[in-house]
Design an enzyme around this catalytic site. Sequence first.
Site: not given
Ligand code: ADP
Ligand code: ZN
Length: 209
Positions: A18, A22, A90-91, A178
């Site tokens: 998350m 993505k 969210e596949a 991490c």
């Molecule tokens: P995913 O679909 O993988 O959950 P999103 O595309 O919805 O991710 O969101 C990515 C965005 O979330 C980043 O560009 C940034 O603005 C924000 N963000 C919030 N927390 C974090 C984090 N811990 N690491 C990276 N991006 C983060």
């Molecule tokens: Zn860490």
Amino acid sequence: MNITKGSIGWIEVVCGPMFSGKSEELIRRLRRAEIARQRVQIFKPGIDQRYSDDHIISHSDFKIQSECVKDAAELEKRLDWRTEVIGIDEAQFLGEGIVDLVVRLADMGKRVIIAGLDTDYLGRPFHPMPELLAVADEISKALAICMQCGNPAKHTQRLVASDELVVVGAAGMYEARCRRCFEPNIANLQKREQATAAAMGRGAENGKH
Ligand code: ADP
Ligand code: ZN
């Protein structure tokens, strides 16, 4: 020699934890397909109605129109067969049937772009993402930023106590971690602490009587 071929189908998978971007990446690729005037259809599981049931919205507020489906069979029913590019977010929530469907769509010449969590809250492969990665033509693995130390993060840390595989999360229920900072058992630890505290409370009460 210039041989003209029909359009060749293709499966792309974007995976990671998350907050790794993505949805942003999925939206970016789908927008470009729309700009190229291709026929695009976008789906997400009905389970994820955190923000909207007719849009995919990233954590950074990028959005694109989408349709909610519960599984592969419903997605197939909703497909307009003229569609050239199919986006799926969210596949990991769409069940095993999605694997066979995306292969059939690619074999028909369609471009399928899939985003999903590759691992669950315990760090285990989140099916059917491993199967989707296996049948993909192209794979991107995204990393987030660890909320504890700032290093690249491959894990989704659950912050609330629950043994359920799926706890659809609002802000504050999950964070990126991490490898070093990931604590897969934190939920169980919290549960044990709560149980101990409750037992001690009962003990204290019993003592009073
Ligand atoms: P995913 O679909 O993988 O959950 P999103 O595309 O919805 O991710 O969101 C990515 C965005 O979330 C980043 O560009 C940034 O603005 C924000 N963000 C919030 N927390 C974090 C984090 N811990 N690491 C990276 N991006 C983060
Ligand atoms: Zn860490």
